[in-house]
Scaffold this active site. Structure first.
Site, PDB file in Angstrom:
ATOM      1  N   GLU A 119       0.742  -1.126   0.093  1.00 53.32           N
ATOM      2  CA  GLU A 119      -0.106  -0.101  -0.106  1.00 53.32           C
ATOM      3  C   GLU A 119       1.021   1.342   0.048  1.00 53.32           C
ATOM      4  OE1 GLU A 119      -3.641   2.173   2.810  1.00 53.32           O
ATOM      5  OE2 GLU A 119      -2.832  -0.094   3.190  1.00 53.32           O
TER       6      GLU A 119
ATOM      7  N   LEU B 299       1.900  30.396  -9.623  1.00 53.51           N
ATOM      8  CA  LEU B 299       0.859  30.553 -10.300  1.00 53.51           C
ATOM      9  C   LEU B 299       0.198  32.090  -9.635  1.00 53.51           C
ATOM     10  CD1 LEU B 299       0.761  27.936 -11.755  1.00 53.51           C
ATOM     11  CD2 LEU B 299      -1.667  27.962 -11.912  1.00 53.51           C
TER      12      LEU B 299
ATOM     13  N   GLU C 258       3.932  10.925  10.717  1.00 53.02           N
ATOM     14  CA  GLU C 258       4.322  10.670  12.128  1.00 53.02           C
ATOM     15  C   GLU C 258       4.695   9.115  12.544  1.00 53.02           C
ATOM     16  OE1 GLU C 258       2.658  14.696  11.948  1.00 53.02           O
ATOM     17  OE2 GLU C 258       2.082  12.532  11.673  1.00 53.02           O
TER      18      GLU C 258
END
Length: 392
Positions: A249, A345, A374
């Site tokens: 993941e 921008l 963390e």
């Protein structure tokens, strides 16, 4: 990615060609409807089906389930190229394809694969993982959701929150404690629960800061009864499956972060080379060059590391420390890239008609989702001390 990138050599020619095909699809089919998806709070089903038909969703899966039989890298390419255009769409695909489909491929029964995996890869269904609970996300081994055996069925009670895809999912992989003690991996079981199962209800979609085109909601389970055939894998082993997938993941979080940061670089370069200030192109100013250089460096370092770790996962090797380093570094690089893109921008960076604002919002999610920064630091420190033989 240019040919002088260190990451370029980590792809085969076939993978580079696949990357070009996916990029063209994203520009042609996805970019024009990003604003519509953000307003609707979900991707259109027609888009998911088109991605399935084009072989984008199942690129890495075996052909017998409708996949393309490609490498894990092809799935990583899809993640990066999707996030480059819309990180919300990438989040929806990440859960349905990278997580649920991968779990099904690895441990699902043949019946479960035919019933759930095939429609997911075809873009005909979506799925959710129900892990996080209202009392906390990082303490995943202490769920209040419980499941008890009742004859040849299981009865599940509890609630889950921040569940990606919940408003559109057809099936939910629910993690519940069935035995054992809190903060222990043993005793957790995963269940596949169909959307229309009595007792399962979905809350209203959350109004989120980030990933607005990916729907998120609470899931409530009130005496939800599922047969033994809906147990995923082995009873009592569910939390091990969850922990086993964390490296995977976090590496794919690196893919999304790289895509977001690349989008920021594209936007910053285009604007800075077009915009004129005091008679000079914005890109001629050293402070703007400094910002572009920092964004480009973050993109390059994130991409090289995430490509390298995809290859590590393909070899079946553990990479807990490195995956956490990638997740921490790439998320911070994406946040910096989005912040600097907004700054380059100027006033236009604050306007929703430009993508900078969306990129800024979406980047922030990745410092929180899949383990906060963390938590990543705790893991990195723990694994570093362990490797040095200094762990207490």
């Amino acid at each position: 990615m240019t040919s002088d990138s260190a990451a370029y050599s980590l792809l085969t020619e076939e993978e580079r060609e696949f990357q070009r095909v996916v990029r063209q699809f994203m520009e042609r089919e996805v970019r024009p409807i990003v604003a519509d998806m953000e307003r609707a709070g979900r991707p259109p089903q027609e888009l998911l089906k088109k991605m399935g038909e084009q072989g984008i969703l199942g690129c890495f899966a075996p052909e017998e389930y409708g996949g393309g039989g490609g490498s894990l890298m092809t799935r990583a390419i899809v993640a990066e190229e999707t996030a480059r255009v819309d990180a919300g769409l990438d989040a929806t695909l990440f859960v349905s394809i990278s997580l649920i489909s991968r779990h099904l491929l690895k441990r699902g029964t043949e019946e479960q694969k035919q019933r759930y995996l095939v429609p997911l890869l075809a873009g005909e269904a979506s799925a959710s993982i129900c892990l996080t609970e209202p009392h906390g996300g990082s303490d995943a081994l202490s769920p209040k959701t419980r499941a008890v055996k009742d004859g040849d069925h299981w009865v599940i009670n509890g609630s889950k929150t921040f569940i990606t895809n919940a408003p559109i999912s057809d099936v939910f992989m629910v993690f519940a404690r069935t035995s054992g003690e809190n903060r222990r991996a043993k005793g957790g079981t995963a269940f596949l629960v169909d959307r229309d199962t009595p007792g399962l209800t979905i809350g209203q979609p959350f109004d989120k800061l980030s990933l607005r085109s990916s729907p998120t909601a609470e899931v409530f389970l009130d005496n939800v009864r599922v047969p033994e055939s809906q147990v995923f894998g082995e009873e009592g082993q569910g939390f091990y499956y969850m922990l086993e997938g964390l490296d995977y993941e976090r590496v794919f979080e690196g893919a999304s972060n790289t895509g977001i940061a690349q989008a920021c670089l594209d936007l910053a370069v285009d604007y800075a080379t077009d915009r004129q200030v005091f008679g000079e192109h914005l890109a001629s100013y050293q402070m703007i060059q400094d910002k572009i250089a920092r964004i480009a460096t973050g993109v390059e370092m994130s991409r090289v590391m995430f490509y390298h770790l995809i290859r590590t996962l393909e070899r079946g090797e553990d990479c807990t420390r490195a995956a956490s380093v990638l997740k921490l570094y790439s998320s911070e690089a994406a946040v910096e890239a989005s912040r600097e893109a907004v700054q380059i921008l100027g006033g236009y960076g604050l306007m929703e008609e430009y993508p900078a604002a969306r990129l800024y919002r979406d980047a922030k999610h990745h410092e929180i989702g899949a383990g906060t920064s963390e938590i990543m630091k705790i893991i990195i420190a723990r694994e570093t001390l362990k490797a040095a033989g200094k762990a207490k």
